[in-house]
Design a protein around this motif. Structure first.
Motif, PDB file in Angstrom:
ATOM      1  N   ASP A   1       0.815  -1.212   0.000  1.00 47.18           N
ATOM      2  CA  ASP A   1       0.000   0.000   0.000  1.00 47.18           C
ATOM      3  C   ASP A   1       0.853   1.269   0.000  1.00 47.18           C
ATOM      4  O   ASP A   1       0.352   2.349  -0.324  1.00 47.18           O
ATOM      5  CB  ASP A   1      -0.936   0.020   1.212  1.00 47.18           C
ATOM      6  N   ARG A   2       2.124   1.155   0.353  1.00 46.06           N
ATOM      7  CA  ARG A   2       2.991   2.326   0.423  1.00 46.06           C
ATOM      8  C   ARG A   2       3.879   2.465  -0.812  1.00 46.06           C
ATOM      9  O   ARG A   2       4.716   3.361  -0.881  1.00 46.06           O
ATOM     10  CB  ARG A   2       3.852   2.255   1.691  1.00 46.06           C
ATOM     11  N   THR A   3       3.706   1.577  -1.790  1.00 44.36           N
ATOM     12  CA  THR A   3       4.480   1.675  -3.024  1.00 44.36           C
ATOM     13  C   THR A   3       3.846   2.691  -3.971  1.00 44.36           C
ATOM     14  O   THR A   3       2.733   3.176  -3.729  1.00 44.36           O
ATOM     15  CB  THR A   3       4.561   0.308  -3.735  1.00 44.36           C
ATOM     16  N   VAL A   4       4.550   2.996  -5.056  1.00 39.34           N
ATOM     17  CA  VAL A   4       4.061   4.026  -5.985  1.00 39.34           C
ATOM     18  C   VAL A   4       2.833   3.558  -6.759  1.00 39.34           C
ATOM     19  O   VAL A   4       2.047   4.374  -7.229  1.00 39.34           O
ATOM     20  CB  VAL A   4       5.183   4.452  -6.958  1.00 39.34           C
ATOM     21  N   GLU A   5       2.652   2.242  -6.897  1.00 41.55           N
ATOM     22  CA  GLU A   5       1.495   1.698  -7.616  1.00 41.55           C
ATOM     23  C   GLU A   5       0.877   0.555  -6.808  1.00 41.55           C
ATOM     24  O   GLU A   5       1.043  -0.622  -7.150  1.00 41.55           O
ATOM     25  CB  GLU A   5       1.895   1.205  -9.000  1.00 41.55           C
TER      26      GLU A   5
ATOM     27  N   LEU B   1      12.409  -3.945  -1.563  1.00 42.52           N
ATOM     28  CA  LEU B   1      11.924  -2.664  -2.073  1.00 42.52           C
ATOM     29  C   LEU B   1      13.097  -1.784  -2.482  1.00 42.52           C
ATOM     30  O   LEU B   1      14.129  -1.756  -1.812  1.00 42.52           O
ATOM     31  CB  LEU B   1      11.138  -1.917  -0.991  1.00 42.52           C
ATOM     32  N   PHE B   2      12.928  -1.054  -3.571  1.00 46.20           N
ATOM     33  CA  PHE B   2      13.820   0.045  -3.894  1.00 46.20           C
ATOM     34  C   PHE B   2      13.311   1.307  -3.214  1.00 46.20           C
ATOM     35  O   PHE B   2      12.097   1.566  -3.180  1.00 46.20           O
ATOM     36  CB  PHE B   2      13.848   0.309  -5.403  1.00 46.20           C
TER      37      PHE B   2
ATOM     38  N   ARG C   1       9.436   7.733  -2.257  1.00 45.35           N
ATOM     39  CA  ARG C   1       8.720   6.717  -3.033  1.00 45.35           C
ATOM     40  C   ARG C   1       9.425   5.358  -2.915  1.00 45.35           C
ATOM     41  O   ARG C   1      10.645   5.292  -2.810  1.00 45.35           O
ATOM     42  CB  ARG C   1       8.624   7.129  -4.495  1.00 45.35           C
ATOM     43  N   VAL C   2       8.643   4.289  -2.964  1.00 44.89           N
ATOM     44  CA  VAL C   2       9.209   2.936  -2.945  1.00 44.89           C
ATOM     45  C   VAL C   2       8.511   2.078  -3.987  1.00 44.89           C
ATOM     46  O   VAL C   2       7.355   2.313  -4.342  1.00 44.89           O
ATOM     47  CB  VAL C   2       9.077   2.271  -1.555  1.00 44.89           C
ATOM     48  N   MET C   3       9.227   1.093  -4.484  1.00 47.27           N
ATOM     49  CA  MET C   3       8.672   0.120  -5.430  1.00 47.27           C
ATOM     50  C   MET C   3       9.374  -1.209  -5.204  1.00 47.27           C
ATOM     51  O   MET C   3      10.499  -1.260  -4.692  1.00 47.27           O
ATOM     52  CB  MET C   3       8.871   0.588  -6.880  1.00 47.27           C
TER      53      MET C   3
END
Length: 435
Positions: free
Chosen positions: A279-283, A313-314, A320-322
């Protein structure tokens, strides 16, 4: 004790790791670093803020920077008579070799991790040196002292971080330069492990998942898997580290909590916790859909070791994280000495035999798919995609890796039976893989 925390790519320390006389530890970001527009939080569990973090949060993150195989840690504890929980004292000696882009150094020490140039910051191994490294890892013996691993790695597999030069030679980094690849060496009597992981990674890539690139090679007669590091950026001959963290660190869990176990309740690794990360990623929506397909894929290929340190995660500018590319994708069920228990429960199910439609529906709800009708549609589509793609590759896989193909077909049949689905024709008549 007061140590500098450094992040590769920044000239000055980004924060301080401190222990007091009572043994409590804390971490705080540097004020100048916080004012930088390109500042990165080192973890979802340690977001950018002025206030220091408490003992529990600090320990959870920094303990995860050390190897899970704790030989070096044990040696340091014994040599300097440190307490096992003296994380700051241990990092005083081992922090320069932390996994990833983070290093922990004595206050005022110069950086030990810097970008590298493939033309000048790497020394090629001779054939004799490379064979000595591989044979030592293969036999689970200590590496020759002059060939110590320059970049210790987490996990329980026997492996070493190296660099691959433009001409294909394998080299060790010097001057604090990053490695670019990992060599994974199977133990004696388990030489098929390298081929199993290579095939699993290829299946992952073929299904469309962003997956680390692997190559199967032989060194000193031993099959070795060479894995390209996903946490590196190569521009011309310049190599830089990309900051990433695993889900254990993101959740503020200690490494020993990487599996969900009943005695830990709902505060550890779980589907709900995974949803909190996604839920905290960019998408978030795309990441949830991807994670569902990844989970089905792993179950069907027999990879039940999807613990919190096998997802990462990056961290990007602006908070931002992905998710990172896939790594450590291994059909663990081919090893009859391992458990068939999932790393975390899917609904009430802890193994494939228990996984039915109700369990998967609960799992989707836990991941954040709120509509019952939507969950049914999304699951059906994901199953069609993942199962269909894997079934289409069974015959090709079986030409070189019969056991893996039989395991894949067996798992497809089991899940189809549990869900009342038609079995794909490619999986119907293959031999049953018996553990």
């Amino acid at each position: 004790m007061d140590l500098d925390v450094r992040l590769d790519g920044f000239d000055e320390p980004i924060g301080r790791l401190v222990s007091n006389q009572r043994g409590a530890v804390s971490f705080a970001y540097d004020g100048e670093y916080l004012r930088r527009p390109d500042a990165l939080g080192i973890s979802l569990s340690l977001p950018l803020q002025e206030e220091p973090f408490d003992d529990y949060s600090t320990r959870a993150y920094f303990d995860n920077l050390l190897q899970e195989r704790d030989t070096a840690r044990a040696d340091i504890i014994a040599k300097y008579r440190l307490a096992n929980d003296d994380i700051v004292g241990i990092l005083y000696y081992l922090g320069k070799d932390c996994a990833g882009a983070i290093s922990v150094l004595p206050q005022g020490a110069p950086p030990t991790k810097v970008p590298g140039d493939l033309a000048q910051d790497y020394r090629p191994y001779s054939d004799v040196e490379l064979e000595a490294i591989v044979l030592a890892l293969h036999r689970r013996e200590p590496l020759p002292s002059e060939l110590a691993d320059p970049s210790p790695l987490a996990g329980v597999q026997s492996k070493i971080a190296v660099a691959v030069l433009p001409d294909g030679r394998i080299a060790e980094p010097i001057n604090g330069a990053p490695t670019t690849h990992i060599l994974k060496v199977p133990r004696e009597r388990s030489e098929r492990e390298a081929a199993h992981e290579h095939d699993a990674m290829a299946l992952s890539a073929n299904l469309g998942f962003d997956t680390a690139t692997t190559e199967l090679m032989k060194i000193a007669g031993v099959p070795v898997l060479r894995v390209e590091r996903f946490d590196r950026r190569l521009e011309a001959t310049r190599v830089t580290r990309l900051h990433q963290e695993d889900f254990c660190q993101a959740l503020g869990l200690h490494a020993r909590q990487k599996y969900q176990r009943p005695d830990r309740g709902d505060n550890g690794y779980s589907a709900q916790a995974i949803r909190g990360i996604l839920d905290r990623t960019v998408e978030p929506a795309a990441e949830r859909s991807r994670f569902l397909r990844v989970t089905l894929f792993d179950i069907l290929i027999g990879n039940v070791d999807g613990h919190a340190k096998n997802f990462a995660l990056f961290h990007l500018a602006g908070g931002r994280v992905m998710t990172t590319p896939r790594y450590d994708v291994i059909p663990t069920m081919l090893d009859r000495g391992t458990t068939d228990e999932f790393a975390y429960r899917l609904g009430p199910a802890s193994s494939l035999d228990e996984l039915d439609g109700a369990a998967l529906d609960t799992f989707l709800a836990d991941l954040g798919f709120s509509s019952a009708a939507g969950r049914k549609r999304i699951l059906s589509k994901a199953l069609d995609q993942v199962m269909g793609s894997l079934a289409a590759q069974i015959d090709t896989l079986g030409r070189t890796n019969k056991n893996f193909a039989d395991l894949l077909a067996t798992n497809i049949r089991t899940l189809c039976y549990n869900l009342g689905r038609d079995i794909p024709v490619e999986a119907r008549d293959r031999d049953t893989y018996v553990r």
